[in-house]
Design a protein around this motif. Sequence first.
Motif, PDB file in Angstrom:
ATOM      1  N   GLY A 471       0.811  -1.215   0.000  1.00  0.00           N
ATOM      2  CA  GLY A 471       0.000   0.000   0.000  1.00  0.00           C
ATOM      3  C   GLY A 471       0.842   1.261   0.000  1.00  0.00           C
ATOM      4  O   GLY A 471       1.760   1.418  -0.785  1.00  0.00           O
ATOM      5  N   GLY A 472       0.547   2.156   0.914  1.00  0.00           N
ATOM      6  CA  GLY A 472       1.263   3.420   0.978  1.00  0.00           C
ATOM      7  C   GLY A 472       0.340   4.537   1.422  1.00  0.00           C
ATOM      8  O   GLY A 472      -0.777   4.311   1.890  1.00  0.00           O
ATOM      9  N   GLN A 473       0.780   5.780   1.263  1.00  0.00           N
ATOM     10  CA  GLN A 473      -0.038   6.920   1.661  1.00  0.00           C
ATOM     11  C   GLN A 473      -1.263   7.026   0.758  1.00  0.00           C
ATOM     12  O   GLN A 473      -1.196   6.780  -0.444  1.00  0.00           O
ATOM     13  N   ASN A 474      -2.401   7.391   1.394  1.00  0.00           N
ATOM     14  CA  ASN A 474      -3.650   7.658   0.673  1.00  0.00           C
ATOM     15  C   ASN A 474      -4.191   6.433  -0.055  1.00  0.00           C
ATOM     16  O   ASN A 474      -4.890   6.554  -1.075  1.00  0.00           O
ATOM     17  N   THR A 475      -3.893   5.254   0.423  1.00  0.00           N
ATOM     18  CA  THR A 475      -4.460   4.046  -0.167  1.00  0.00           C
ATOM     19  C   THR A 475      -4.505   2.963   0.894  1.00  0.00           C
ATOM     20  O   THR A 475      -3.929   3.101   1.981  1.00  0.00           O
ATOM     21  N   TRP A 476      -5.212   1.885   0.614  1.00  0.00           N
ATOM     22  CA  TRP A 476      -5.439   0.842   1.597  1.00  0.00           C
ATOM     23  C   TRP A 476      -4.321  -0.192   1.599  1.00  0.00           C
ATOM     24  O   TRP A 476      -3.614  -0.375   0.616  1.00  0.00           O
ATOM     25  N   GLU A 477      -4.187  -0.885   2.750  1.00  0.00           N
ATOM     26  CA  GLU A 477      -3.248  -1.999   2.871  1.00  0.00           C
ATOM     27  C   GLU A 477      -3.954  -3.335   3.093  1.00  0.00           C
ATOM     28  O   GLU A 477      -3.416  -4.375   2.752  1.00  0.00           O
ATOM     29  N   LEU A 478      -5.146  -3.320   3.673  1.00  0.00           N
ATOM     30  CA  LEU A 478      -5.910  -4.536   3.937  1.00  0.00           C
ATOM     31  C   LEU A 478      -7.246  -4.454   3.213  1.00  0.00           C
ATOM     32  O   LEU A 478      -7.867  -3.390   3.146  1.00  0.00           O
ATOM     33  N   ALA A 479      -7.703  -5.614   2.659  1.00  0.00           N
ATOM     34  CA  ALA A 479      -8.982  -5.647   1.970  1.00  0.00           C
ATOM     35  C   ALA A 479      -9.578  -7.043   2.079  1.00  0.00           C
ATOM     36  O   ALA A 479      -8.852  -8.046   2.149  1.00  0.00           O
ATOM     37  N   VAL A 480     -10.933  -7.106   2.097  1.00  0.00           N
ATOM     38  CA  VAL A 480     -11.637  -8.379   2.132  1.00  0.00           C
ATOM     39  C   VAL A 480     -12.972  -8.212   1.411  1.00  0.00           C
ATOM     40  O   VAL A 480     -13.596  -7.152   1.483  1.00  0.00           O
ATOM     41  N   GLY A 481     -13.400  -9.263   0.691  1.00  0.00           N
ATOM     42  CA  GLY A 481     -14.668  -9.188  -0.015  1.00  0.00           C
ATOM     43  C   GLY A 481     -14.708 -10.107  -1.209  1.00  0.00           C
ATOM     44  O   GLY A 481     -13.915 -11.049  -1.336  1.00  0.00           O
ATOM     45  N   ASP A 482     -15.660  -9.805  -2.136  1.00  0.00           N
ATOM     46  CA  ASP A 482     -15.803 -10.633  -3.338  1.00  0.00           C
ATOM     47  C   ASP A 482     -14.507 -10.664  -4.150  1.00  0.00           C
ATOM     48  O   ASP A 482     -14.042 -11.721  -4.574  1.00  0.00           O
ATOM     49  N   ALA A 483     -13.953  -9.491  -4.395  1.00  0.00           N
ATOM     50  CA  ALA A 483     -12.699  -9.359  -5.151  1.00  0.00           C
ATOM     51  C   ALA A 483     -11.926  -8.213  -4.527  1.00  0.00           C
ATOM     52  O   ALA A 483     -12.089  -7.053  -4.925  1.00  0.00           O
ATOM     53  N   PRO A 484     -11.108  -8.500  -3.510  1.00  0.00           N
ATOM     54  CA  PRO A 484     -10.424  -7.430  -2.770  1.00  0.00           C
ATOM     55  C   PRO A 484      -9.679  -6.475  -3.687  1.00  0.00           C
ATOM     56  O   PRO A 484      -8.868  -6.875  -4.512  1.00  0.00           O
ATOM     57  N   GLY A 485      -9.998  -5.184  -3.527  1.00  0.00           N
ATOM     58  CA  GLY A 485      -9.383  -4.167  -4.346  1.00  0.00           C
ATOM     59  C   GLY A 485     -10.123  -3.867  -5.623  1.00  0.00           C
ATOM     60  O   GLY A 485      -9.813  -2.889  -6.310  1.00  0.00           O
ATOM     61  N   SER A 486     -11.153  -4.710  -5.964  1.00  0.00           N
ATOM     62  CA  SER A 486     -11.857  -4.530  -7.237  1.00  0.00           C
ATOM     63  C   SER A 486     -13.349  -4.298  -7.056  1.00  0.00           C
ATOM     64  O   SER A 486     -13.901  -3.324  -7.559  1.00  0.00           O
ATOM     65  N   SER A 487     -14.033  -5.208  -6.343  1.00  0.00           N
ATOM     66  CA  SER A 487     -15.482  -5.069  -6.213  1.00  0.00           C
ATOM     67  C   SER A 487     -15.972  -5.632  -4.893  1.00  0.00           C
ATOM     68  O   SER A 487     -15.440  -6.641  -4.412  1.00  0.00           O
ATOM     69  N   ASN A 488     -16.992  -4.985  -4.328  1.00  0.00           N
ATOM     70  CA  ASN A 488     -17.647  -5.418  -3.092  1.00  0.00           C
ATOM     71  C   ASN A 488     -16.630  -5.816  -2.030  1.00  0.00           C
ATOM     72  O   ASN A 488     -16.567  -6.969  -1.594  1.00  0.00           O
ATOM     73  N   PHE A 489     -15.831  -4.861  -1.592  1.00  0.00           N
ATOM     74  CA  PHE A 489     -14.817  -5.165  -0.584  1.00  0.00           C
ATOM     75  C   PHE A 489     -14.738  -4.060   0.463  1.00  0.00           C
ATOM     76  O   PHE A 489     -15.055  -2.896   0.197  1.00  0.00           O
ATOM     77  N   SER A 490     -14.327  -4.470   1.657  1.00  0.00           N
ATOM     78  CA  SER A 490     -14.006  -3.523   2.723  1.00  0.00           C
ATOM     79  C   SER A 490     -12.497  -3.377   2.791  1.00  0.00           C
ATOM     80  O   SER A 490     -11.751  -4.278   2.395  1.00  0.00           O
TER      81      SER A 490
END
Length: 623
Positions: A471-490
């Motif tokens: 990740g880095g500044q102004n973006t996420w480091e952790l994701a979970v969901g249908d397609a992490p980073g693409s659709s329906n994710f936290s």
Amino acid sequence: MDNTAVEAYPDTNDDGVQDSFGEGNVGDICVDGADTPEDLNPANGLRTSNDDTLDEDDEPKPLVSLEDVKPGDFGELTLSFHLCDNDGYVWLQGSNVAASENGLSEPESKDPDEGPGVELLDAIQTVWWYDEDGDNVIDEGTVEQEGETADVMIVLDRSGSMDPQGEPNKFQNAKDGAKSLVDALGPGAQVGLVSFSDQGTVDEPLGSARQDVKDSIDGLSAGGTTNIADAISDAQSELAGGSGDNQYMVVLSNGVQNTGGDARGNATAAKDAGIHIISIAYGSGADQNLMEDISSPDKVDDGTIDDADENAFVGEITDIDDVFDDIGDIIVQQTGEQVFRRGTLGSDLEALSTDDGIPLDGDLSTDYDEIGGIGNETDPELGERECFAASETHYIGFAWYLPVDHANEIQTDSVVFNLGFYTEQCRHNDGSGQSGTNLQISGKRGNGFAKVQENYNGDQTISGGARARFGGQNTWELAVGDAPGSSNFSQGEYSWTSGKTVDWMVSYDDSSDELSFTFDGNTISQTLSSEPSGRIAVQGKADEATVEIDDLSLSVDGGAPDSPVPDGVTATNDGTGREIRYLSIDPGFDGSQSFEYSGTTTVSLQGDFPGGDEDVAFDVVVE
């Protein structure tokens, strides 16, 4: 033994003979190795497809099917295993055992030896051994547990004529042959390396680790003159400090002694000291007269190497590997291959299916009681059990026969069963195993993204997943969901510490379809659009970094599966591009189960780590 082969893996043309990994339609062993039961289905895997592997309904037979066995029948099976990422403890296991009387023929029913059980189980005699050279036979001279020991010094020519223009493979083929000799030596042998050009050099002293010897062979470069005498003297000095019952010097040269002392005199002195010299005259420019003279008897000193010279060989670029194999057979006849079990098939199958199976020993130079170690692996009175090295192929041989003094009582009997291996990585484990494992969950490792390489859902898609990235500044480091980073994710935030080992868990609640991801104490969740069904994988992505995934554990509906979860995968890169490695397992999710999948991840950044969002990533993906 190709003429009598029944089946093999991999076998792309169904001729019963094993194909080589990395050639033709067969990929790397860590990609196309038989990691899962599906791999052993001849219909869609690389197992031989014939009447011995498929039944009348075209369903795959177990690995071993003994039916219609007659007195005097015999057979042999060699299993190989290859640890792809980490050194590991290994157990040999059996499963899906089915033994049947299949009714009674009239002669069988009248036989006084006929009883209530399946007599074939106790009638078949068996032997199991460490098949060091993978040649399907117990090499001549083998003794159980303790054989004679040997000291072996390999002496290689690295003069300029070993790498001539127009013969680009000459030196490399000789090095490959020498490495195959190192691999073929029995458990009672220790080995070292001397090379020579203008003078001799002790590259690896006697008793060096075999991998170190092979690495040093790989590192040799050609140039200079040919001083055979100096090399023989160096090798003799090393052998003088050895403790083996037998001492060998294997000398390869492709030219004429053109500098240094008296090669014949030095060889005579070595032979007088009890050293057995085996020589190879390599290529058309080799001095056969000299190489014959320095070799040990029996021989006919006529200036030309032929069949009468038992310890002198002529090798060409095309067959030098075979020459080294023949020399390996000479030495192994003294040191032997280790037999770890003799018995009956019935007692074998009981041992193979008890606890974790038969614990195997990765270092045959030390004693270990494999059978006594069943369920009791770490008892110090059994000897010293060692791990098997990763990135090497190891072989186990199994032979059976039915003595001729059995007849009617086994007429209709049959026995079928599978064989396989269970492993735990050395790190974090002591080799005590997990009681009651039975080969029900297998893992498959490979390069690239799991959903693509394993064709998740038939269209390379997933039902859900979790990701931790740099990740880095102004973006996420952790994701979970249908397609992490693409659709329906936290998503969530995280600050990485290079070299820190952190715990993680991915859990799915069937009642709510919620997938949760906890990484180093940080938890995020998301409701999935579809239910997980099928397989699950972990994968690491590294650019100028290393991502290690270890200590994997799976709980389904609150309970542990019937077998341990395959553990460990590492992605590492120090150069151009990036490496992506995955471990996919098949716990048989059917869409109606809750589960928790957990482990540890260690990310180590290199000094030239580029620092991009996706330069380091760890994923869990679910089919």
